[in-house]
Design a protein around this motif. Structure first.
Motif, short mmCIF file in Angstrom:
data_model
loop_
_atom_site.label_atom_id
_atom_site.label_comp_id
_atom_site.label_asym_id
_atom_site.label_seq_id
_atom_site.Cartn_x
_atom_site.Cartn_y
_atom_site.Cartn_z
N LEU A 1 2.73 16.07 4.62
CA LEU A 1 1.80 16.23 3.52
C LEU A 1 2.43 15.78 2.21
O LEU A 1 3.62 16.01 1.97
N CYS B 1 -4.03 15.93 -1.76
CA CYS B 1 -3.10 16.19 -0.66
C CYS B 1 -3.41 15.16 0.42
O CYS B 1 -4.49 15.18 1.01
N ALA C 1 -2.30 13.16 4.01
CA ALA C 1 -1.57 13.40 5.25
C ALA C 1 -1.08 12.08 5.84
O ALA C 1 -1.75 11.06 5.73
#
Length: 126
Positions: free
Chosen positions: A3, A21, A23
């Motif tokens: 992350l 955020c 990934a």
């Protein structure tokens, strides 16, 4: 999954900021994504989370009505829109991923999250 949190900064009270955020390594599919924050000398506290599969959300009382957590499937990203920021919102903000639970309210403890981003600093001046 790894992350990466971003979007923090130094702002004045009352303005808005959006944290991201992202990934890598896998998608957020099947996971619960949470935002936490930690102010100097304080414990890490829950801010909000979202269930990727349903987009259901859950908020801490301290941010309810001011912050909004959302997701973008195409970008495999989760956002935290923070409005009407207050000096007490000053903290390092972290995003984290957890395995699903029946209720989002069961994922409000930092220990229930398995993967963490590096954090992004939000400073709100009065």
């Amino acid at each position: 999954v790894q992350l990466q949190a971003s979007g923090g900064g130094l702002v004045q009270a009352g303005v808005s900021l959006r944290l991201s955020c992202a990934a890598s390594g896998r998608t957020f599919s099947g996971l619960i994504i949470g935002w936490f924050r930690q102010a100097p000398g304080k414990e890490r506290e829950f801010v909000a989370n979202i269930r990727w599969s349903s987009s259901s959300t859950y908020y801490a009382d301290s941010v309810k009505g001011r912050f909004t957590i959302s997701k973008d499937n195409a970008k495999n990203a989760v956002y935290l829109q923070m409005n009407s920021l207050k000096p007490e919102d000053t903290a390092v903000y972290y995003c984290a991923a957890a395995v699903p639970s029946p209720l989002l309210s069961q994922r409000v403890l930092a220990g229930s999250y398995d993967v963490w981003g590096q954090g992004t600093q939000v400073t709100v001046s009065s």
